[in-house]
Motif scaffolding. Structure first.
Motif, PDB file in Angstrom:
ATOM      1  N   ARG A  82       0.972  -1.215   0.091  1.00 56.31           N
ATOM      2  CA  ARG A  82      -0.093   0.095  -0.050  1.00 56.31           C
ATOM      3  C   ARG A  82       0.902   1.302   0.059  1.00 56.31           C
ATOM      4  NH1 ARG A  82      -5.156  -1.570   0.933  1.00 56.31           N
ATOM      5  NH2 ARG A  82      -5.409  -3.573   1.749  1.00 56.31           N
ATOM      6  N   ARG A 137       0.183   5.107   0.595  1.00 57.78           N
ATOM      7  CA  ARG A 137      -0.692   5.965   1.497  1.00 57.78           C
ATOM      8  C   ARG A 137      -0.689   7.378   1.046  1.00 57.78           C
ATOM      9  NH1 ARG A 137       0.934   2.001   4.595  1.00 57.78           N
ATOM     10  NH2 ARG A 137       2.942   2.965   4.919  1.00 57.78           N
ATOM     11  N   ASP A 138       0.440   7.910   0.406  1.00 57.91           N
ATOM     12  CA  ASP A 138       0.639   9.227  -0.297  1.00 57.91           C
ATOM     13  C   ASP A 138       1.654   9.311  -1.050  1.00 57.91           C
ATOM     14  OD1 ASP A 138      -0.022  11.658  -0.453  1.00 57.91           O
ATOM     15  OD2 ASP A 138       1.271  12.560   1.093  1.00 57.91           O
ATOM     16  N   TYR A 184       6.934   9.395  -3.793  1.00 56.26           N
ATOM     17  CA  TYR A 184       6.463   8.624  -2.797  1.00 56.26           C
ATOM     18  C   TYR A 184       6.876   9.094  -1.417  1.00 56.26           C
ATOM     19  CZ  TYR A 184       5.664   4.905  -6.470  1.00 56.26           C
ATOM     20  OH  TYR A 184       4.907   4.536  -7.474  1.00 56.26           O
ATOM     21  N   GLY A 230       4.544   5.071   2.413  1.00 57.39           N
ATOM     22  CA  GLY A 230       4.062   3.887   1.775  1.00 57.39           C
ATOM     23  C   GLY A 230       4.831   2.662   2.117  1.00 57.39           C
ATOM     24  N   HIS A 278      -2.478  14.100  -4.335  1.00 57.32           N
ATOM     25  CA  HIS A 278      -2.443  13.039  -3.343  1.00 57.32           C
ATOM     26  C   HIS A 278      -2.763  11.938  -3.984  1.00 57.32           C
ATOM     27  CE1 HIS A 278      -1.312  15.636   0.105  1.00 57.32           C
ATOM     28  NE2 HIS A 278      -2.227  16.380  -0.574  1.00 57.32           N
ATOM     29  N   GLN A 326      -3.300   7.478  -3.723  1.00 54.30           N
ATOM     30  CA  GLN A 326      -2.961   6.329  -2.757  1.00 54.30           C
ATOM     31  C   GLN A 326      -3.176   5.025  -3.738  1.00 54.30           C
ATOM     32  OE1 GLN A 326      -6.311   6.295  -0.122  1.00 54.30           O
ATOM     33  NE2 GLN A 326      -4.931   7.570   1.605  1.00 54.30           N
TER      34      GLN A 326
END
Length: 241
Positions: free
Chosen positions: A16, A18-19, A62, A65, A228, A230
């Motif tokens: 994943r 996340r931002d 990134y 993450g 942003h 994800q």
């Protein structure tokens, strides 16, 4: 739960992000020349219009993450699903298309090993300075101080919330093995516009390929920025192209 050991750390799937923040540009290029570039994969480029393929240049910062913070640059091509002939019309030619990742330099060793081991992404280490704060967003890829490519994009108009592709298959080919990775994206703060990109090519082999596609003189179809983003990367599976 599938897991991989990367440099002494356990990385579990799905991975994943996340931002992240992204700048990108898409170009229409000659389909024959694009097919020659990706022929080693066994995949076939999608042709939204007969004789034209789509090449995308993207730079990503990134921030948060599972693979840590890093910078990345991508050269990708839209490709047809393996074994499926194109359907009539533009929509038919684009049905089920995926993104073949041809080149993917990064600036951190952990994501290099993870990307090559887990998904077969063609990552290599480079210096990737980028500026995502100005009115024009800029990125460069350098090896030993020599510039391979520089890209600048001008942000466009804000897009409605939820704009963008929610999921896509990412294809890669490393050491003769072609793989498909399900990839889900959730973007926000998206801006897009026609044109708006400047590409300067250096003397790296990939730069020569892009020069052969005309990217140093072509006008971008569109440029986009994502404030942003994800992402979720599932496990890769081998495919017979």
């Amino acid at each position: 739960m599938q897991a991989h050991a990367i440099q002494g750390e356990r990385v579990t799937l799905p991975v994943r992000i996340r931002d992240a923040a992204v700048g990108s540009a898409m170009f229409a290029v000659p389909a024959g020349a694009a097919q020659a570039v990706i022929g080693y994969s066994g995949l076939e480029v999608a042709e939204p219009l007969p004789g034209r393929a789509v090449c995308s240049l993207a730079f990503v910062r990134y921030a948060d993450g599972d693979l840590g913070p890093y910078h990345e640059f991508a050269v990708a091509f839209l490709v047809r699903p393996p074994g499926e002939p194109p359907s009539p019309g533009i929509r038919g030619r684009l049905r089920g298309v995926g993104a073949f990742i041809h080149w993917l330099p990064v600036n951190q060793e952990f994501t290099l090993e993870a990307g090559r081991t887990i998904w077969g992404f063609p990552k290599e280490i480079a210096d990737i300075p980028m500026d995502l704060t100005g009115r024009v967003q800029r990125c460069a890829v350098r090896f030993g101080g020599r510039t391979a490519i520089e890209v600048a994009v001008k942000p466009g108009v804000p897009m409605p919330s939820g704009a963008g592709a929610p999921s896509v298959d990412a294809y890669s080919c490393l050491d003769g093995v072609t793989r498909r990775t399900p990839w889900t994206l959730t973007p926000s703060e998206v801006r897009t516009r026609p044109g708006g990109a400047k590409v300067v090519l250096g003397d790296h082999p990939v730069a020569e390929e892009l020069r052969g596609l005309g990217l140093d003189r072509a006008r971008a179809l569109t440029t986009s920025t994502v404030g942003h983003l994800q992402m979720v990367f599932e496990g890769a599976e081998e495919v017979r192209a």
